[in-house]
Scaffold this motif. Structure first.
Motif, PDB file in Angstrom:
ATOM      1  N   PRO A 150       0.797  -1.224   0.000  1.00  0.00           N
ATOM      2  CA  PRO A 150       0.000   0.000   0.000  1.00  0.00           C
ATOM      3  C   PRO A 150       0.832   1.277   0.000  1.00  0.00           C
ATOM      4  CG  PRO A 150      -0.441  -1.331   1.979  1.00  0.00           C
ATOM      5  CD  PRO A 150       0.496  -2.098   1.119  1.00  0.00           C
ATOM      6  N   GLN A 151       1.967   1.278   0.676  1.00  0.00           N
ATOM      7  CA  GLN A 151       2.792   2.480   0.738  1.00  0.00           C
ATOM      8  C   GLN A 151       3.462   2.802  -0.602  1.00  0.00           C
ATOM      9  OE1 GLN A 151       3.038  -0.178   2.718  1.00  0.00           O
ATOM     10  NE2 GLN A 151       5.139  -0.907   2.834  1.00  0.00           N
ATOM     11  N   ASP A 152       3.491   1.857  -1.545  1.00  0.00           N
ATOM     12  CA  ASP A 152       4.020   2.143  -2.888  1.00  0.00           C
ATOM     13  C   ASP A 152       3.211   3.238  -3.578  1.00  0.00           C
ATOM     14  OD1 ASP A 152       5.887   0.076  -2.592  1.00  0.00           O
ATOM     15  OD2 ASP A 152       4.700  -1.356  -3.766  1.00  0.00           O
ATOM     16  N   LEU A 153       1.915   3.314  -3.278  1.00  0.00           N
ATOM     17  CA  LEU A 153       1.045   4.282  -3.940  1.00  0.00           C
ATOM     18  C   LEU A 153       1.529   5.712  -3.737  1.00  0.00           C
ATOM     19  CD1 LEU A 153      -2.298   2.568  -2.967  1.00  0.00           C
ATOM     20  CD2 LEU A 153      -1.413   2.801  -5.311  1.00  0.00           C
ATOM     21  N   SER A 154       1.994   6.036  -2.545  1.00  0.00           N
ATOM     22  CA  SER A 154       2.467   7.400  -2.266  1.00  0.00           C
ATOM     23  C   SER A 154       3.688   7.746  -3.111  1.00  0.00           C
ATOM     24  CB  SER A 154       2.804   7.545  -0.775  1.00  0.00           C
ATOM     25  OG  SER A 154       1.645   7.368  -0.001  1.00  0.00           O
ATOM     26  N   VAL A 157      -4.463   8.209 -12.447  1.00  0.00           N
ATOM     27  CA  VAL A 157      -5.809   7.646 -12.360  1.00  0.00           C
ATOM     28  C   VAL A 157      -5.744   6.137 -12.099  1.00  0.00           C
ATOM     29  CG1 VAL A 157      -7.957   7.260 -13.654  1.00  0.00           C
ATOM     30  CG2 VAL A 157      -6.792   9.470 -13.789  1.00  0.00           C
ATOM     31  N   ALA A 158      -4.733   5.480 -12.635  1.00  0.00           N
ATOM     32  CA  ALA A 158      -4.581   4.035 -12.464  1.00  0.00           C
ATOM     33  C   ALA A 158      -4.279   3.638 -11.017  1.00  0.00           C
ATOM     34  CB  ALA A 158      -3.473   3.510 -13.387  1.00  0.00           C
ATOM     35  N   LEU A 159      -3.971   4.602 -10.153  1.00  0.00           N
ATOM     36  CA  LEU A 159      -3.694   4.313  -8.741  1.00  0.00           C
ATOM     37  C   LEU A 159      -4.980   4.204  -7.914  1.00  0.00           C
ATOM     38  CD1 LEU A 159      -0.697   6.754  -8.199  1.00  0.00           C
ATOM     39  CD2 LEU A 159      -0.612   4.287  -8.688  1.00  0.00           C
ATOM     40  N   TYR A 160      -6.129   4.426  -8.537  1.00  0.00           N
ATOM     41  CA  TYR A 160      -7.408   4.482  -7.824  1.00  0.00           C
ATOM     42  C   TYR A 160      -8.362   3.398  -8.300  1.00  0.00           C
ATOM     43  CZ  TYR A 160      -5.926   9.131  -6.374  1.00  0.00           C
ATOM     44  OH  TYR A 160      -5.235  10.170  -5.820  1.00  0.00           O
ATOM     45  N   GLU A 161      -9.204   2.922  -7.381  1.00  0.00           N
ATOM     46  CA  GLU A 161     -10.304   2.042  -7.755  1.00  0.00           C
ATOM     47  C   GLU A 161     -11.291   2.835  -8.616  1.00  0.00           C
ATOM     48  OE1 GLU A 161     -12.227   0.115  -4.450  1.00  0.00           O
ATOM     49  OE2 GLU A 161     -10.554  -1.267  -4.196  1.00  0.00           O
ATOM     50  N   PRO A 162     -12.116   2.162  -9.416  1.00  0.00           N
ATOM     51  CA  PRO A 162     -13.044   2.865 -10.299  1.00  0.00           C
ATOM     52  C   PRO A 162     -13.980   3.852  -9.592  1.00  0.00           C
ATOM     53  CG  PRO A 162     -12.906   0.568 -10.926  1.00  0.00           C
ATOM     54  CD  PRO A 162     -12.125   0.714  -9.643  1.00  0.00           C
ATOM     55  N   GLY A 218       2.065  19.667   6.545  1.00  0.00           N
ATOM     56  CA  GLY A 218       0.780  19.035   6.270  1.00  0.00           C
ATOM     57  C   GLY A 218       0.934  17.525   6.173  1.00  0.00           C
ATOM     58  N   VAL A 219      -0.195  16.841   6.063  1.00  0.00           N
ATOM     59  CA  VAL A 219      -0.176  15.385   5.931  1.00  0.00           C
ATOM     60  C   VAL A 219      -1.181  14.953   4.872  1.00  0.00           C
ATOM     61  CG1 VAL A 219       0.576  14.924   8.304  1.00  0.00           C
ATOM     62  CG2 VAL A 219      -1.855  15.044   7.783  1.00  0.00           C
ATOM     63  N   THR A 220      -0.907  13.792   4.299  1.00  0.00           N
ATOM     64  CA  THR A 220      -1.869  13.125   3.427  1.00  0.00           C
ATOM     65  C   THR A 220      -2.404  11.928   4.193  1.00  0.00           C
ATOM     66  OG1 THR A 220      -0.385  11.520   2.404  1.00  0.00           O
ATOM     67  CG2 THR A 220      -0.440  13.728   1.423  1.00  0.00           C
ATOM     68  N   VAL A 221      -3.629  11.527   3.890  1.00  0.00           N
ATOM     69  CA  VAL A 221      -4.225  10.339   4.498  1.00  0.00           C
ATOM     70  C   VAL A 221      -5.012   9.613   3.410  1.00  0.00           C
ATOM     71  CG1 VAL A 221      -5.780   9.450   6.266  1.00  0.00           C
ATOM     72  CG2 VAL A 221      -4.432  11.497   6.729  1.00  0.00           C
ATOM     73  N   GLU A 222      -4.751   8.332   3.245  1.00  0.00           N
ATOM     74  CA  GLU A 222      -5.400   7.556   2.210  1.00  0.00           C
ATOM     75  C   GLU A 222      -5.813   6.183   2.741  1.00  0.00           C
ATOM     76  OE1 GLU A 222      -2.272  10.240   0.946  1.00  0.00           O
ATOM     77  OE2 GLU A 222      -1.985   8.254   1.823  1.00  0.00           O
ATOM     78  N   VAL A 223      -6.856   5.635   2.123  1.00  0.00           N
ATOM     79  CA  VAL A 223      -7.258   4.255   2.388  1.00  0.00           C
ATOM     80  C   VAL A 223      -7.059   3.488   1.085  1.00  0.00           C
ATOM     81  CG1 VAL A 223      -9.154   2.706   2.989  1.00  0.00           C
ATOM     82  CG2 VAL A 223      -8.934   4.919   4.151  1.00  0.00           C
ATOM     83  N   ALA A 224      -6.305   2.409   1.170  1.00  0.00           N
ATOM     84  CA  ALA A 224      -6.051   1.545   0.011  1.00  0.00           C
ATOM     85  C   ALA A 224      -6.720   0.194   0.253  1.00  0.00           C
ATOM     86  CB  ALA A 224      -4.546   1.350  -0.184  1.00  0.00           C
ATOM     87  N   GLY A 228      -3.578  -9.012  -6.161  1.00  0.00           N
ATOM     88  CA  GLY A 228      -2.518  -8.867  -5.165  1.00  0.00           C
ATOM     89  C   GLY A 228      -1.903  -7.482  -5.107  1.00  0.00           C
ATOM     90  N   THR A 229      -2.351  -6.549  -5.941  1.00  0.00           N
ATOM     91  CA  THR A 229      -1.852  -5.184  -5.902  1.00  0.00           C
ATOM     92  C   THR A 229      -2.804  -4.324  -5.072  1.00  0.00           C
ATOM     93  OG1 THR A 229      -2.989  -4.535  -7.943  1.00  0.00           O
ATOM     94  CG2 THR A 229      -0.746  -5.450  -8.151  1.00  0.00           C
ATOM     95  N   TRP A 230      -2.406  -3.075  -4.843  1.00  0.00           N
ATOM     96  CA  TRP A 230      -3.178  -2.152  -4.014  1.00  0.00           C
ATOM     97  C   TRP A 230      -3.597  -0.934  -4.824  1.00  0.00           C
ATOM     98  CZ3 TRP A 230      -4.344  -3.007   1.157  1.00  0.00           C
ATOM     99  CH2 TRP A 230      -3.738  -4.129   1.734  1.00  0.00           C
ATOM    100  N   LEU A 231      -4.821  -0.444  -4.551  1.00  0.00           N
ATOM    101  CA  LEU A 231      -5.321   0.795  -5.140  1.00  0.00           C
ATOM    102  C   LEU A 231      -5.973   1.628  -4.056  1.00  0.00           C
ATOM    103  CD1 LEU A 231      -7.040  -0.512  -8.409  1.00  0.00           C
ATOM    104  CD2 LEU A 231      -4.811   0.628  -8.214  1.00  0.00           C
ATOM    105  N   TRP A 232      -5.917   2.944  -4.248  1.00  0.00           N
ATOM    106  CA  TRP A 232      -6.583   3.827  -3.295  1.00  0.00           C
ATOM    107  C   TRP A 232      -8.091   3.826  -3.508  1.00  0.00           C
ATOM    108  CZ3 TRP A 232      -2.508   8.107  -4.144  1.00  0.00           C
ATOM    109  CH2 TRP A 232      -1.511   8.014  -3.153  1.00  0.00           C
ATOM    110  N   VAL A 233      -8.820   3.875  -2.408  1.00  0.00           N
ATOM    111  CA  VAL A 233     -10.273   3.978  -2.393  1.00  0.00           C
ATOM    112  C   VAL A 233     -10.664   5.387  -1.960  1.00  0.00           C
ATOM    113  CG1 VAL A 233     -12.397   3.015  -1.416  1.00  0.00           C
ATOM    114  CG2 VAL A 233     -10.391   1.561  -1.709  1.00  0.00           C
ATOM    115  N   ILE A 234      -9.929   5.932  -0.990  1.00  0.00           N
ATOM    116  CA  ILE A 234     -10.160   7.259  -0.436  1.00  0.00           C
ATOM    117  C   ILE A 234      -8.810   7.974  -0.375  1.00  0.00           C
ATOM    118  CG2 ILE A 234     -10.936   8.579   1.580  1.00  0.00           C
ATOM    119  CD1 ILE A 234     -12.635   6.089   2.344  1.00  0.00           C
TER     120      ILE A 234
END
Length: 120
Positions: free
Chosen positions: A13-17, A33-38, A95-101, A107-113
């Motif tokens: 999941p931390q690869d997304l950042s 865009v490919a880093l996110y769920e539809p 500042g900070v970022t906060v994401e839910v993957a 087996g890969t991860w995508l952001w939802v939020i």
């Protein structure tokens, strides 16, 4: 081979950042865009939310239009529970970022939020 075939996919999941900074700096909107769920949601600076890949694409097109440069922040420990993960990055300006993957069937991860900017 399409550009989707050569882009790295998030094995953790931390690869997304890391990928988001690389792709922002490359102006790679489709890669972003490919880093996110539809049906993912992305908080925008004006307080609105981009929902789904089409709206997220439009948000990133505006963001990268002027070719800004983005610096990676300090990755915070990832919290995982089953197929969900909370990721966060402390930015240089405090500042900070906060994401839910979410773990995908392949087996890969995508952001939802994605909340890319909260005050520190």
């Amino acid at each position: 081979m399409s550009s989707d075939d050569v882009r790295k996919r998030a094995e953790q999941p931390q690869d997304l950042s890391r990928f988001v900074v690389e792709r922002l700096n490359a102006g790679d909107v489709e890669g972003l865009v490919a880093l996110y769920e539809p049906d993912a949601v992305l908080a925008l600076p004006d307080g609105t939310v981009a929902t789904g890949r089409a709206e997220i694409r439009r948000a990133y097109e505006r963001l990268v239009a002027d070719g800004p440069t983005f610096e990676p922040g300090q990755q915070q420990p990832t919290l995982r529970s089953g197929d969900l993960a909370l990721t966060s990055v402390r930015l240089a300006d405090g500042g900070v970022t906060v994401e839910v993957a979410r773990l995908q069937p392949d087996g890969t991860w995508l952001w939802v939020i994605d909340q890319p900017r909260l005050p520190g």
